[in-house]
Write an enzyme that holds these catalytic residues in place. Structure first.
Site, PDB file in Angstrom:
ATOM      1  N   CYS A 162       0.827  -1.200   0.000  1.00 23.66           N
ATOM      2  CA  CYS A 162       0.000   0.000   0.000  1.00 23.66           C
ATOM      3  C   CYS A 162       0.871   1.264   0.000  1.00 23.66           C
ATOM      4  O   CYS A 162       1.927   1.287   0.618  1.00 23.66           O
ATOM      5  CB  CYS A 162      -0.945   0.092   1.196  1.00 23.66           C
ATOM      6  SG  CYS A 162      -2.021  -1.317   1.395  1.00 23.66           S
ATOM      7  N   GLU A 220       7.410 -15.090 -10.884  1.00 22.72           N
ATOM      8  CA  GLU A 220       6.664 -13.937 -10.344  1.00 22.72           C
ATOM      9  C   GLU A 220       6.220 -12.960 -11.420  1.00 22.72           C
ATOM     10  O   GLU A 220       5.191 -12.312 -11.269  1.00 22.72           O
ATOM     11  CB  GLU A 220       7.426 -13.232  -9.221  1.00 22.72           C
ATOM     12  CG  GLU A 220       8.640 -12.449  -9.649  1.00 22.72           C
ATOM     13  CD  GLU A 220       9.337 -11.749  -8.490  1.00 22.72           C
ATOM     14  OE1 GLU A 220       8.654 -11.275  -7.575  1.00 22.72           O
ATOM     15  OE2 GLU A 220      10.572 -11.673  -8.511  1.00 22.72           O
ATOM     16  N   GLU A 253      16.827 -18.099  -7.292  1.00 23.09           N
ATOM     17  CA  GLU A 253      16.454 -16.731  -7.652  1.00 23.09           C
ATOM     18  C   GLU A 253      15.954 -16.661  -9.102  1.00 23.09           C
ATOM     19  O   GLU A 253      14.986 -15.967  -9.399  1.00 23.09           O
ATOM     20  CB  GLU A 253      17.659 -15.798  -7.426  1.00 23.09           C
ATOM     21  CG  GLU A 253      17.482 -14.371  -7.864  1.00 23.09           C
ATOM     22  CD  GLU A 253      16.305 -13.646  -7.204  1.00 23.09           C
ATOM     23  OE1 GLU A 253      15.679 -14.183  -6.279  1.00 23.09           O
ATOM     24  OE2 GLU A 253      15.992 -12.538  -7.684  1.00 23.09           O
ATOM     25  N   LYS A 307       5.417  -4.397  -3.752  1.00 27.73           N
ATOM     26  CA  LYS A 307       6.761  -4.203  -3.215  1.00 27.73           C
ATOM     27  C   LYS A 307       6.645  -3.925  -1.720  1.00 27.73           C
ATOM     28  O   LYS A 307       5.660  -3.333  -1.285  1.00 27.73           O
ATOM     29  CB  LYS A 307       7.367  -2.981  -3.923  1.00 27.73           C
ATOM     30  CG  LYS A 307       8.839  -2.837  -3.758  1.00 27.73           C
ATOM     31  CD  LYS A 307       9.554  -3.489  -4.896  1.00 27.73           C
ATOM     32  CE  LYS A 307      11.054  -3.345  -4.806  1.00 27.73           C
ATOM     33  NZ  LYS A 307      11.709  -4.399  -5.599  1.00 27.73           N
ATOM     34  N   ARG A 312       3.676  -0.307  -4.778  1.00 24.45           N
ATOM     35  CA  ARG A 312       3.454  -0.818  -3.425  1.00 24.45           C
ATOM     36  C   ARG A 312       2.094  -1.505  -3.279  1.00 24.45           C
ATOM     37  O   ARG A 312       1.794  -2.070  -2.227  1.00 24.45           O
ATOM     38  CB  ARG A 312       3.536   0.333  -2.416  1.00 24.45           C
ATOM     39  CG  ARG A 312       4.892   0.993  -2.362  1.00 24.45           C
ATOM     40  CD  ARG A 312       4.874   2.113  -1.343  1.00 24.45           C
ATOM     41  NE  ARG A 312       4.727   1.587  -0.005  1.00 24.45           N
ATOM     42  CZ  ARG A 312       5.721   1.375   0.840  1.00 24.45           C
ATOM     43  NH1 ARG A 312       6.948   1.651   0.473  1.00 24.45           N
ATOM     44  NH2 ARG A 312       5.510   0.889   2.039  1.00 24.45           N
ATOM     45  N   HIS A 355      15.588 -38.086  -7.038  1.00 23.66           N
ATOM     46  CA  HIS A 355      14.860 -38.519  -5.839  1.00 23.66           C
ATOM     47  C   HIS A 355      13.384 -38.126  -5.923  1.00 23.66           C
ATOM     48  O   HIS A 355      12.693 -38.118  -4.912  1.00 23.66           O
ATOM     49  CB  HIS A 355      15.516 -37.926  -4.587  1.00 23.66           C
ATOM     50  CG  HIS A 355      16.930 -38.393  -4.416  1.00 23.66           C
ATOM     51  ND1 HIS A 355      17.240 -39.675  -4.025  1.00 23.66           N
ATOM     52  CD2 HIS A 355      18.107 -37.773  -4.650  1.00 23.66           C
ATOM     53  CE1 HIS A 355      18.556 -39.820  -3.996  1.00 23.66           C
ATOM     54  NE2 HIS A 355      19.109 -38.674  -4.375  1.00 23.66           N
ATOM     55  N   LYS A 412      12.295 -15.274 -10.159  1.00 24.64           N
ATOM     56  CA  LYS A 412      12.142 -14.143 -11.097  1.00 24.64           C
ATOM     57  C   LYS A 412      11.178 -14.515 -12.202  1.00 24.64           C
ATOM     58  O   LYS A 412      10.278 -13.770 -12.548  1.00 24.64           O
ATOM     59  CB  LYS A 412      13.508 -13.839 -11.691  1.00 24.64           C
ATOM     60  CG  LYS A 412      14.164 -12.551 -11.670  1.00 24.64           C
ATOM     61  CD  LYS A 412      14.045 -11.519 -10.639  1.00 24.64           C
ATOM     62  CE  LYS A 412      13.223 -11.687  -9.446  1.00 24.64           C
ATOM     63  NZ  LYS A 412      13.671 -11.170  -8.226  1.00 24.64           N
ATOM     64  N   TRP A 438      -3.013  -2.648  -1.593  1.00 19.33           N
ATOM     65  CA  TRP A 438      -2.802  -4.084  -1.775  1.00 19.33           C
ATOM     66  C   TRP A 438      -3.649  -4.733  -0.690  1.00 19.33           C
ATOM     67  O   TRP A 438      -3.333  -4.638   0.493  1.00 19.33           O
ATOM     68  CB  TRP A 438      -1.317  -4.425  -1.597  1.00 19.33           C
ATOM     69  CG  TRP A 438      -0.994  -5.850  -1.902  1.00 19.33           C
ATOM     70  CD1 TRP A 438      -0.704  -6.380  -3.125  1.00 19.33           C
ATOM     71  CD2 TRP A 438      -0.874  -6.938  -0.964  1.00 19.33           C
ATOM     72  NE1 TRP A 438      -0.443  -7.722  -3.003  1.00 19.33           N
ATOM     73  CE2 TRP A 438      -0.537  -8.097  -1.696  1.00 19.33           C
ATOM     74  CE3 TRP A 438      -1.041  -7.051   0.417  1.00 19.33           C
ATOM     75  CZ2 TRP A 438      -0.353  -9.335  -1.100  1.00 19.33           C
ATOM     76  CZ3 TRP A 438      -0.852  -8.290   1.004  1.00 19.33           C
ATOM     77  CH2 TRP A 438      -0.509  -9.414   0.255  1.00 19.33           C
ATOM     78  N   ASN A 465      -1.653   1.946   5.958  1.00 20.05           N
ATOM     79  CA  ASN A 465      -0.793   0.865   5.492  1.00 20.05           C
ATOM     80  C   ASN A 465      -0.454   0.022   6.713  1.00 20.05           C
ATOM     81  O   ASN A 465      -0.081   0.572   7.746  1.00 20.05           O
ATOM     82  CB  ASN A 465       0.477   1.484   4.883  1.00 20.05           C
ATOM     83  CG  ASN A 465       1.395   0.437   4.292  1.00 20.05           C
ATOM     84  OD1 ASN A 465       1.011  -0.736   4.189  1.00 20.05           O
ATOM     85  ND2 ASN A 465       2.579   0.856   3.899  1.00 20.05           N
ATOM     86  N   GLY A 466      -0.608  -1.313   6.616  1.00 19.49           N
ATOM     87  CA  GLY A 466      -0.309  -2.191   7.754  1.00 19.49           C
ATOM     88  C   GLY A 466      -1.525  -3.035   8.091  1.00 19.49           C
ATOM     89  O   GLY A 466      -2.455  -3.151   7.270  1.00 19.49           O
TER      90      GLY A 466
HETATM   91  C1  F6R Z   1      11.088 -10.767  -5.458  1.00 17.14           C
HETATM   92  C2  F6R Z   1      11.120  -9.803  -4.373  1.00 17.14           C
HETATM   93  C3  F6R Z   1      10.701 -10.258  -3.024  1.00 17.14           C
HETATM   94  C4  F6R Z   1      11.519  -9.531  -1.932  1.00 17.14           C
HETATM   95  C5  F6R Z   1      10.994  -9.914  -0.548  1.00 17.14           C
HETATM   96  C6  F6R Z   1      11.817  -9.294   0.553  1.00 17.14           C
HETATM   97  O1  F6R Z   1      11.547 -10.230  -6.658  1.00 17.14           O
HETATM   98  O2  F6R Z   1      11.432  -8.659  -4.557  1.00 17.14           O
HETATM   99  O3  F6R Z   1      10.816 -11.635  -2.896  1.00 17.14           O
HETATM  100  O4  F6R Z   1      12.856  -9.884  -2.057  1.00 17.14           O
HETATM  101  O5  F6R Z   1       9.665  -9.498  -0.424  1.00 17.14           O
HETATM  102  O6  F6R Z   1      11.812  -7.914   0.476  1.00 17.14           O
HETATM  103  P1  F6R Z   1      12.907  -7.037   1.207  1.00 17.14           P
HETATM  104  O7  F6R Z   1      14.225  -7.359   0.569  1.00 17.14           O
HETATM  105  O8  F6R Z   1      12.480  -5.627   0.970  1.00 17.14           O
HETATM  106  O9  F6R Z   1      12.890  -7.432   2.642  1.00 17.14           O
END
Ligand code: F6R
Length: 609
Positions: free
Chosen positions: A2, A488, A481, A604, A27, A504, A485, A75, A101-102
């Site tokens: 948010c 997502e 990773e 984010k 966000r 396995h 990527k 969000w 937010n929260g």
């Molecule tokens: C994936 C991504 C998330 C963040 C995760 C942790 O591309 O960005 O998996 O890595 O939410 O976020 P931070 O690093 O801000 O604690």
């Protein structure tokens, strides 16, 4: 999670709020809304869907007069994305409008309490409880109503509030969720992220937990939770507006992928001086390092994947027991720590709820804490014993790229620093390692210059139903990773497996034409990887191999196509192998028509559990 913005000044508020929300949309983007004091009262306009829907309704803001307002991009946590659940939420009598937010953890209890007293609720949100509480406690003094309300709510919040009785004020308060106050000339702002105010001001104050800000056009006053006035020293933000804009790139993600060489340079070069690692400002002493019995690395998502690489680097360089944990598990598994434990916390945002809770648990148990964070002044950065910043600049795309690369660089720096302090590496080896580290930015540049090869490869496979990533050792950590990527942002189902584990169980998933991406940069384990590649090929897989130039010929004998990355020290190889795979995810998602910077269901900065 948010985005919040608030404005008071001479300009028409709605366009300023919408502009700020545009910069915060990463966000959260399932609904958006604004509340503005129009002269006759507080008017709220909100809508389910992307911010563009709201912009359309408001004709870019022009249709809503008034110079004081708050805005939100959501969000959803409590209640589905809908017009009524969007923020701002308004109190029953229409006095208060609130953006939040929260998560208010005791919202049901409070809601029932207020309902019993005749308050009518309109939405399913936890946020509405705050608006209603404010009106319930209001006796002509908004500050006092806020004081009482925050005594009652449990959980995390960043709140922006306007009140119909105070047309010349915006109120803000926070706990465990970020909120800043932007200080302008004849105008002031609140925002959950500095990027929202950068085009107006770079002078900000960060609110600490349960501090309250009262914004007027010509000034801002701050109070503690008991309404005692407090002084706050403004700080200057170094990021500029361009850092938060696409600058000609089609997406933030692509821009951020190509910013990696420069971000690596900024993160690494000031920390290597006269052939030694120099971590300025770190209070961890040589004696403390010598006394360590265990290192924990704790993070979420991509940052956790950095921890997965770190485990190999630390064990190799320091011969110390290392545990890497996902923060949401770590905090509830009753981990054993003491003053001889070092807990390294990794977080781009510095606000991730689970990671923050893990940090607090580590401190509670007396462990030393060291945070690797990108956002200056964030909660994790403030609370850890030591902090090392990644100088990546704002990361706007939801899919993390430059944060990953710079976090890796900081992890190498810490491991080499500790090895240097413990004299765990012969001087020649330390020197060679630092040279390798300093070479990473140029190597990354070189690697990214072959983007067309990856683009072509993505054009062949963007329709794949499943893609598997395999590797051993650090190549496995990079696979984790790469797989995240891809899934997502492209929504292609994807998994990462340690290559040795395939037989396995997971190998039963391989059928004719399944794409397997085999990361084979670790020379020591190359032959083992070749055997695993043969196993999947024998079952019909098509294999893309990622390796270093010197191993290309041998890899070509076993794989359908290859991509070579520059060679470096074993433990640094993920810094190279991830680059083509970030590009692969990006191009595949683009070819599928996905919303790359704002993938579905994500946001984010995850400030809720
Ligand atoms: C994936 C991504 C998330 C963040 C995760 C942790 O591309 O960005 O998996 O890595 O939410 O976020 P931070 O690093 O801000 O604690």
């Amino acid at each position: 999670m948010c985005g919040i913005v608030g404005y008071i000044g001479e300009e028409q508020a709605a366009p300023v709020l919408l502009e700020g929300l545009k910069r915060l949309e990463y966000r959260g983007y399932d609904s958006a809304g604004v509340a503005v004091y129009t002269g006759s009262g507080v008017q709220v306009v909100k809508s389910k869907g992307r911010l563009s829907v709201l912009e359309g309704i408001l004709h870019e803001g022009e249709d809503l007069p008034g110079r004081v307002g708050i805005g939100h991009t959501r969000w959803a946590t409590h209640g589905a994305p809908s017009d009524v659940n969007s923020h701002p939420q308004v109190s029953d009598g229409g006095l208060f409008a609130v953006v939040h937010n929260g998560i208010i953890e005791n919202y049901l209890e409070l809601k029932n309490h207020l309902k019993r007293r005749g308050v009518a609720f309109a939405s399913d949100t936890d946020t509405e409880v705050v608006a209603q509480l404010l009106e319930y406690y209001y006796q002509g003094d908004v500050l006092d109503a806020i004081r009482q309300a925050i005594q009652r709510v449990e959980g995390s919040y960043a709140l922006g509030v306007i009140c119909a009785h105070c047309p010349e004020k915006v109120f803000a308060v926070r706990k465990d969720s970020p909120l800043i106050v932007g200080l302008g000339q004849g105008e002031n702002f609140i925002a959950s992220d500095v990027t929202a105010v950068l085009s107006h001001t770079r002078t900000i104050c960060r609110l600490n937990d349960q501090e309250i800000a009262v914004l007027e056009q010509d000034g801002v006053r701050f109070y503690d939770r008991d309404l005692e006035p407090i002084e706050k020293t403004p700080e200057q933000v170094e990021w500029d507006v361009a850092a938060a804009e696409k600058s000609g790139y089609e997406h933030f993600m692509l821009k951020e992928i190509f910013e990696q060489p420069e971000a690596l340079r900024k993160t690494i070069s000031p920390r290597i001086r006269d052939g030694r690692v120099s971590l300025d400002g770190i209070s961890l002493t040589r004696e403390q390092i010598e006394g360590l019995s265990r290192v924990y690395i704790v993070a979420c998502g991509t940052s956790y994947h950095v921890g997965a690489v770190a485990k190999y680097a630390f064990e190799k360089l320091l011969r110390l027991p290392i545990e890497t944990d996902v923060a949401s598990e770590f905090r509830y598994r009753d981990p054993v720590m003491d003053e001889r434990s070092l807990v390294i916390i990794i977080s781009q945002s510095g606000e991730t709820a689970d990671t923050l809770a893990a940090l607090r648990e580590a401190k509670r148990q007396g462990a030393r804490t060291l945070a690797i964070v990108n956002v200056v002044g964030s909660t994790i950065a403030n609370e850890a014993d030591d902090v090392l910043y990644t100088w990546a600049g704002p990361e706007i795309a939801v899919a993390s790229t430059k944060a990953y690369s710079t976090q890796l660089a900081v992890v190498y720096l810490i491991a080499l620093y500790m090895a240097q302090e413990l004299e765990a590496l012969p001087p020649q080896e330390l020197k060679a390692s630092l040279k390798a580290l300093e070479a990473l930015p140029d190597q990354a540049e070189q690697c990214l210059s072959h983007k067309e090869t990856i683009q072509y490869f993505a054009s062949q496979y963007f329709n794949a139903k499943d893609i598997y990533f395999i590797g051993r050792n650090v190549d496995y950590a990079a696979s984790l990773e790469a797989s995240l990527k891809l899934k997502e942002i492209s929504y292609i189902h994807s998994e990462a497996y340690t290559a040795g584990e395939l037989k396995h169980g997971p190998i039963s998933l391989i059928e004719e034409g399944t794409l397997v991406v085999a990361i084979c940069t670790c020379r020591r384990l190359f032959d083992k990887m070749m055997s695993n590649i043969r196993e999947v090929k024998a079952r019909g897989a098509v294999v893309l191999g990622i390796t270093t130039e010197d191993l290309r010929e041998r890899l070509a004998q076993e794989t359908d196509c290859q991509f070579c990355v520059p060679a470096t020290l074993d433990f640094m190889l993920p810094s190279m192998s991830i680059l083509p795979l970030q590009l692969f995810a990006y191009y595949a998602a683009g070819m599928k028509g996905c919303d790359i910077d704002k993938p579905r269901n994500l946001a984010k900065s995850v400030t809720v559990e």
